[in-house]
Design an enzyme around this catalytic site. Structure first.
Site, PDB file in Angstrom:
ATOM      1  CG  MET A 130     -93.485  -8.410  33.019  1.00 27.88           C
ATOM      2  SD  MET A 130     -92.366  -7.900  34.306  1.00 27.88           S
ATOM      3  CE  MET A 130     -91.565  -9.091  34.656  1.00 27.88           C
ATOM      4  N   PRO A 131     -89.865  -9.370  31.078  1.00 24.94           N
ATOM      5  CG  PRO A 131     -88.326 -10.977  31.473  1.00 24.94           C
ATOM      6  CD  PRO A 131     -89.878 -10.962  31.016  1.00 24.94           C
TER       7      PRO A 131
END
Length: 134
Positions: A1-2
């Protein structure tokens, strides 16, 4: 998700740019345990005189091999995990011939309510995606 922003001084070959992005992603997968396909990266190249990155008074000089990385991710990771991530990124970039003095990394944290992966929806908040670390 970064979400990862990688800023470089212009002049690398396309395969070198991709290698920097790949090395950064490998470090995130290794240290943060994110899924392999959880990859969101923006790579921007700048003219050398459009990037200013001094040493913060630490006594070293940066080169035109500078890589500046901003990692936007959800809050909750410990200082120790972030330090492991910084080391992993520097080590992986080191294998590409980028010296430690040219690796600048910053982590910016936020919460699940701060993300939309498309369609104008907040997938974490709505429960369509599991919140990492929970």
């Amino acid at each position: 998700m970064p979400l990862v922003r990688i800023d470089l001084v212009r002049g690398r070959r396309p395969d070198e740019v991709r290698a920097v992005a790949d090395a950064t992603h490998r470090a995130l997968v290794e240290v943060l345990g994110i899924p392999e396909r959880d990859r969101f990266q923006i790579v921007t190249e700048h003219e050398g005189d459009h990037v200013v990155a001094l040493d913060a008074g630490l006594g070293f000089t940066r080169t035109d091999r500078l890589v500046m990385i901003q990692i936007f991710t959800q809050k909750g990771r410990t200082t120790q995990v972030k330090q492991r991530l910084f080391r992993a990124v520097a080590q992986r970039l080191g294998t590409l011939g980028i010296g430690g003095e040219d690796v600048f990394v910053s982590v910016v944290e936020n919460g699940p309510q701060d993300w939309s992966f498309g369609f104008g929806r907040a997938q974490y908040t709505e429960g369509a995606l599991p919140v990492p670390g929970r």
